[in-house]
Design a protein around this motif. Structure first.
Motif, short mmCIF file in Angstrom:
data_model
loop_
_atom_site.label_atom_id
_atom_site.label_comp_id
_atom_site.label_asym_id
_atom_site.label_seq_id
_atom_site.Cartn_x
_atom_site.Cartn_y
_atom_site.Cartn_z
N ARG A 14 0.80 -1.23 0.00
CA ARG A 14 0.00 0.00 0.00
C ARG A 14 0.83 1.27 0.00
O ARG A 14 0.58 2.19 -0.78
N THR A 15 1.79 1.33 0.92
CA THR A 15 2.51 2.59 1.07
C THR A 15 3.28 2.91 -0.22
O THR A 15 3.20 4.02 -0.75
N ARG A 71 11.40 3.84 3.44
CA ARG A 71 10.98 2.89 4.47
C ARG A 71 12.16 2.00 4.82
O ARG A 71 12.82 1.49 3.91
N HIS A 98 5.29 5.95 11.56
CA HIS A 98 4.80 5.82 10.19
C HIS A 98 3.79 6.95 9.95
O HIS A 98 2.60 6.72 9.81
N GLN A 112 0.98 6.97 7.17
CA GLN A 112 -0.19 6.12 7.43
C GLN A 112 -1.18 6.91 8.28
O GLN A 112 -2.39 6.82 8.08
N ARG A 138 4.22 0.59 14.37
CA ARG A 138 4.60 2.00 14.17
C ARG A 138 3.41 2.88 13.80
O ARG A 138 3.39 4.07 14.10
N THR A 139 2.39 2.29 13.16
CA THR A 139 1.23 3.11 12.79
C THR A 139 0.51 3.61 14.04
O THR A 139 -0.01 4.71 14.06
N ARG A 171 -1.82 -5.80 13.16
CA ARG A 171 -1.22 -7.12 13.04
C ARG A 171 -0.14 -7.29 14.11
O ARG A 171 0.55 -6.32 14.44
N GLN A 186 3.37 -7.90 14.81
CA GLN A 186 4.45 -7.59 13.86
C GLN A 186 5.56 -8.65 13.92
O GLN A 186 6.63 -8.42 14.49
N PRO A 239 -4.39 -0.64 9.29
CA PRO A 239 -3.47 -0.10 8.27
C PRO A 239 -3.22 -1.11 7.15
O PRO A 239 -2.77 -0.73 6.07
N LEU A 240 -3.50 -2.39 7.42
CA LEU A 240 -3.26 -3.51 6.51
C LEU A 240 -1.75 -3.67 6.29
O LEU A 240 -1.03 -2.69 6.37
N PRO A 241 -1.20 -4.80 6.01
CA PRO A 241 -1.92 -6.04 5.74
C PRO A 241 -2.47 -6.70 7.01
O PRO A 241 -1.86 -6.59 8.07
C1 NCD Z 1 1.80 -0.98 8.13
C2 NCD Z 1 3.29 -0.84 8.28
O1 NCD Z 1 4.03 -1.08 7.34
O2 NCD Z 1 3.68 -0.45 9.37
N1 NCD Z 1 1.38 -1.17 6.82
C3 NCD Z 1 1.15 -0.08 6.05
O3 NCD Z 1 2.00 0.74 5.82
N2 NCD Z 1 -0.09 0.09 5.59
C4 NCD Z 1 1.22 -1.97 9.07
C5 NCD Z 1 1.79 -3.35 9.15
O4 NCD Z 1 2.71 -3.71 8.43
O5 NCD Z 1 1.28 -4.10 9.97
#
Ligand code: NCD
Length: 353
Positions: free
Chosen positions: A51-52, A101, A129, A132, A162-163, A224, A226, A262-264
């Motif tokens: 996504r990002t 990133r 992040h 996000q 981090r989100t 999620r 992590q 934030p997915l995934p």
């Molecule tokens: C998040 C991330 O990378 O921190 N994903 C994102 O950017 N949408 C969340 C995650 O990986 O769990």
């Protein structure tokens, strides 16, 4: 030079302006197709992303700009041992804005010391992040009409997510937010985040159970566990699958509560939730693109710095966090900041005392 390293870099007024621009873009995207014409974005992804990375690239394309970069650091000179400083010095000679990133905490801050163009933190390890968060706040504002006064449940891996850290930082700029921090004890928010919340007199309750608090929430932000951040695989095994949101659990939630993520996702939201009108996570991903368009429209059009300021050369790291960028990039200066009444590493926020 303005960068976006931490959501704290934006004032409330700057956020309001960014949201207003994101809204205009959503309402009339055609008015923005030339806003970044001739501008070039570098995207340096040292960690996986869907996504990002895609939303930044499509954001730039929709503004009339172009993008280049890598999604696999092994295809760049990093694999030959190039330092972050050298990569940034060079890339900021080619691009008008750098999106990056990394798995190292504080790396975007480190890059900003050497860059001739704005640096955008697209995730630095388990630290922050902020873009996000621009997606998250856009979603909440667009769908609930406001952010002030909401009850927000953050659920899952609050230690490494981090989100979550960036969202908490952002919500400090709003009035009367009530937080429910829902996590296993060993995955509770890091000390620097707790200190930040106390320093900003934020109202928060830490709990381990999701079901008991669901009825009180206006926003439920699932995350999620992590896996890639766990040093001890057994700790991951103990905690995986600990929260699973199902349609049945949603029965007791408010009718207009937003389910965000934030997915995934892995398994923390059952697929039967996807068709519930409260499920906002796919919309959230799309709003993220508009929020990033608003950000790029501003930052990619900043004038380039011909000369960056001289930076002190470090001798040995002062920070003990093994994931801090200062552990691997030894030349970084020993920057210290005061936060929550403690001396902290200015790169990763880790307490130094
Ligand atoms: C998040 C991330 O990378 O921190 N994903 C994102 O950017 N949408 C969340 C995650 O990986 O769990």
């Amino acid at each position: 030079m303005r960068h976006l390293i931490d959501f704290g870099d934006l004032s409330r007024q700057e956020w309001d302006e960014l949201y207003a621009r994101a809204s205009q873009i959503m309402d009339s995207p055609r008015d923005f197709i030339d806003v970044c014409r001739g501008r070039v974005m570098a995207s340096l992804f040292y960690e996986p992303s869907t996504r990002t990375n895609f939303s930044f690239q499509t954001a730039m394309l929709r503004l009339g700009g172009t993008a280049f970069g890598f999604a696999d650091p092994n295809s760049s000179s990093v694999a030959k041992g190039e330092t972050l400083k050298d990569t940034i010095k060079m890339v900021s000679g080619y691009a008008d804005v750098v999106v990056m990133r990394t798995p190292w905490e504080g790396a975007a801050k480190a890059a900003s010391l050497y860059s001739h163009v704005p640096v955008i933190n697209a995730g630095d390890g388990g630290h922050m992040h902020p873009t996000q968060t621009t997606a998250d706040l856009t979603t909440i504002t667009r769908l609930l009409g406001k952010v002030d006064g909401l009850s927000v449940g953050l659920c899952g891996d609050l230690k490494n997510g981090r989100t979550v850290h960036s969202l908490i930082k952002a919500l400090a700029k709003f009035e009367q937010i009530q937080f429910f921090l829902i996590s296993p004890r060993e995955l509770a928010v890091p000390g620097y985040m707790r200190a930040f919340m106390r320093e900003h007199s934020m109202r928060f309750t830490e709990v381990t159970g999701l079901e008991a608090v669901i009825p009180q929430l206006d926003v439920l932000y699932m995350t999620r566990i992590q896996r890639e951040r766990f040093v001890d695989p057994l700790e991951y095994e103990r905690n995986k699958g600990v929260y699973i949101l199902t349609r049945r659990k949603l029965e007791r939630a408010k009718e207009r509560m937003l389910v965000m993520h934030p997915l995934p996702r892995v398994d923390e939201i059952a697929v039967d939730v996807d068709d519930d009108p409260r499920a906002a996570y796919f919309q959230q991903a799309r709003y993220g693109m508009f929020a990033r368009m608003a950000l790029l429209a501003d930052l990619a059009n900043q004038p380039r710095l011909e000369q960056t300021e001289a930076v002190e050369i470090g001798i040995r790291p002062v920070c003990r966090n093994p994931r801090c960028i200062t552990q691997t990039e030894r030349y970084l200066p020993p920057l210290v900041k005061r936060s929550g009444g403690l001396d902290c590493c200015a790169f990763c926020d880790g307490a130094l005392e």
